[in-house]
Design an enzyme around this catalytic site. Structure first.
Site, PDB file in Angstrom:
ATOM      1  N   ASP A  16      -2.258  -7.950   6.161  1.00  0.00           N
ATOM      2  CA  ASP A  16      -1.163  -7.766   5.317  1.00  0.00           C
ATOM      3  C   ASP A  16      -0.160  -8.903   5.229  1.00  0.00           C
ATOM      4  OD1 ASP A  16       1.005  -6.184   3.859  1.00  0.00           O
ATOM      5  OD2 ASP A  16       2.052  -5.683   5.692  1.00  0.00           O
ATOM      6  N   SER A  17       0.917  -9.028   4.352  1.00  0.00           N
ATOM      7  CA  SER A  17       1.960 -10.019   4.290  1.00  0.00           C
ATOM      8  C   SER A  17       2.734 -10.016   5.752  1.00  0.00           C
ATOM      9  CB  SER A  17       2.783  -9.828   3.034  1.00  0.00           C
ATOM     10  OG  SER A  17       3.555  -8.565   3.336  1.00  0.00           O
ATOM     11  N   TYR A  48       5.245 -11.353   0.119  1.00  0.00           N
ATOM     12  CA  TYR A  48       4.382 -11.567  -0.898  1.00  0.00           C
ATOM     13  C   TYR A  48       4.873 -11.147  -2.415  1.00  0.00           C
ATOM     14  CZ  TYR A  48       0.375 -12.655   2.405  1.00  0.00           C
ATOM     15  OH  TYR A  48      -0.587 -13.119   3.257  1.00  0.00           O
ATOM     16  N   GLY A  49       5.835  -9.949  -2.012  1.00  0.00           N
ATOM     17  CA  GLY A  49       6.185  -9.431  -3.159  1.00  0.00           C
ATOM     18  C   GLY A  49       7.002 -10.194  -4.283  1.00  0.00           C
ATOM     19  N   CYS A  79      -2.332  -3.982   1.780  1.00  0.00           N
ATOM     20  CA  CYS A  79      -1.126  -4.610   1.102  1.00  0.00           C
ATOM     21  C   CYS A  79      -1.479  -4.318  -0.352  1.00  0.00           C
ATOM     22  CB  CYS A  79      -1.103  -6.166   1.252  1.00  0.00           C
ATOM     23  SG  CYS A  79       0.455  -6.908   0.587  1.00  0.00           S
ATOM     24  N   ASN A  80      -0.515  -3.534  -1.086  1.00  0.00           N
ATOM     25  CA  ASN A  80      -0.709  -3.370  -2.423  1.00  0.00           C
ATOM     26  C   ASN A  80      -0.529  -4.681  -3.112  1.00  0.00           C
ATOM     27  OD1 ASN A  80      -0.524  -0.225  -2.776  1.00  0.00           O
ATOM     28  ND2 ASN A  80       0.731  -0.832  -1.007  1.00  0.00           N
ATOM     29  N   THR A  81       0.651  -5.329  -2.686  1.00  0.00           N
ATOM     30  CA  THR A  81       0.767  -6.677  -3.651  1.00  0.00           C
ATOM     31  C   THR A  81      -0.203  -7.664  -3.391  1.00  0.00           C
ATOM     32  OG1 THR A  81       3.016  -6.374  -2.681  1.00  0.00           O
ATOM     33  CG2 THR A  81       2.778  -8.189  -3.743  1.00  0.00           C
ATOM     34  N   GLU A 157      10.411  -5.761   8.153  1.00  0.00           N
ATOM     35  CA  GLU A 157       9.855  -6.964   9.315  1.00  0.00           C
ATOM     36  C   GLU A 157      10.713  -7.182  10.374  1.00  0.00           C
ATOM     37  OE1 GLU A 157       7.201  -9.454   8.965  1.00  0.00           O
ATOM     38  OE2 GLU A 157       6.325  -7.634   7.714  1.00  0.00           O
ATOM     39  N   CYS A 189       3.855   0.484  -0.988  1.00  0.00           N
ATOM     40  CA  CYS A 189       3.868  -0.624  -0.393  1.00  0.00           C
ATOM     41  C   CYS A 189       3.704  -0.241   1.007  1.00  0.00           C
ATOM     42  CB  CYS A 189       5.208  -1.341  -0.409  1.00  0.00           C
ATOM     43  SG  CYS A 189       5.536  -2.527   0.885  1.00  0.00           S
ATOM     44  N   THR A 190       2.864  -0.806   1.971  1.00  0.00           N
ATOM     45  CA  THR A 190       2.332  -0.420   3.244  1.00  0.00           C
ATOM     46  C   THR A 190       3.558  -0.484   4.224  1.00  0.00           C
ATOM     47  OG1 THR A 190       1.434  -2.618   3.586  1.00  0.00           O
ATOM     48  CG2 THR A 190       0.142  -0.880   2.807  1.00  0.00           C
ATOM     49  N   HIS A 191       4.519  -1.376   4.045  1.00  0.00           N
ATOM     50  CA  HIS A 191       5.619  -1.190   4.861  1.00  0.00           C
ATOM     51  C   HIS A 191       6.538   0.077   4.688  1.00  0.00           C
ATOM     52  CE1 HIS A 191       5.094  -5.613   4.659  1.00  0.00           C
ATOM     53  NE2 HIS A 191       5.922  -5.717   5.884  1.00  0.00           N
TER      54      HIS A 191
END
Ligand code: DGL
Length: 268
Positions: A16-17, A48-49, A79-81, A157, A189-191
């Protein structure tokens, strides 16, 4: 060409980012507790978005190269992005199963009672051609209200899961969805699953919140079964985290999100 990519005991790479994909990692570990896992948080390059598609692709290639050098048997782009920007090129470039993810518009459209769904995601995901195609396929019979959540990934983050600032951002981003009457909200978004309790508080019990992590874990299991690379050993799995974050608190954030002490290697 990866070495030994069909060996059952090889780890699965999850990327992931940053730390968001740990929400997917948790589902993978719960479903397949004997699979060895390597998680890569590209936190030095998060988010990344708001990066260009080209920049995201280059990051995805760099992280995938690292994971393949660890002999992973499959890669989950948690990560969707990154999936929207790079999955096609990754699949063309690498010869191992690569599982991606996209906002759960299809299940949300099926779950919605009033036909109005909301999607919270990064700006990169929402403006991608993949998301447009997703709406074309599954969003035709529902009203889809989208909201880019600038700044939210950064809060997570930093491990700010319950601060006033995070609450304020979430209230701001959920408001347009509620104003349109959405009865189902997709965490695109996975966050975001790490703040789903806060989102639930804001939107109330009548709104269904949908996360894609469990479906991604099932899809991974299906792929491993199909290529006969499930680890049938009953030894405890090794879970290893790599991060390139330079923030001193990053190990603590990873352990908080993972929910237990973690083996973490910091890369420069
Ligand atoms: N977890 C990533 C996703 O699912 C966050 C992207 C970002 O870094 O902006 O989209």
């Amino acid at each position: 060409m990866p070495k030994n990519n069909t060996m059952t005991k090889n780890p699965i790479g999850v990327m992931d980012s940053g730390v968001g994909g740990i929400s997917v990692l948790r589902h993978i570990h719960a479903l397949m507790p004997h699979e060895h896992l390597i998680y890569f948080a590209d936190s030095a390059h998060a988010p990344y978005g708001n990066k260009s598609q080209e920049e995201i692709k280059q990051r995805c290639f760099a992280v995938a190269d690292f994971l393949i050098a660890q002999d992973v048997k499959a890669i989950v782009v948690a990560c969707n992005t990154a999936t929207a920007a790079a999955i096609a090129e990754m699949r063309a470039k690498y010869d191992l199963p690569i599982i991606g993810m996209e906002p759960a518009v299809k299940p949300a459209a099926a779950a919605s009672k009033n036909g109005i769904i909301g999607v919270l995601a990064t700006v990169g995901t929402l403006k991608s051609a993949q998301f447009a195609a997703l709406l074309e396929s599954y969003g035709r019979n529902v009203e889809v209200v989208t909201q880019g959540c600038i700044g939210l990934v950064e809060c997570i983050e930093r491990g700010e899961l319950d601060t006033e600032h995070t609450k304020q951002l979430l209230a701001q981003y959920c408001a347009p969805l509620l104003a349109e009457g959405a009865d189902t909200i997709v965490l695109g978004c996975t966050h975001y699953p790490f703040v789903s309790a806060l989102i639930a508080q804001i939107v109330g019990k009548s709104v269904t919140i949908i996360d894609t992590g469990a479906a991604v874990a099932k899809q991974l299991q299906h792929k491993l079964n199909a290529q006969s690379s499930v680890n049938s050993s009953i030894e405890p799995a090794t879970i290893l985290f790599f991060t390139n974050s330079q923030h001193t608190q990053s190990n603590k954030v990873i352990e908080t999100l993972w929910g237990q002490p973690a083996a973490i290697q910091r890369l420069s």
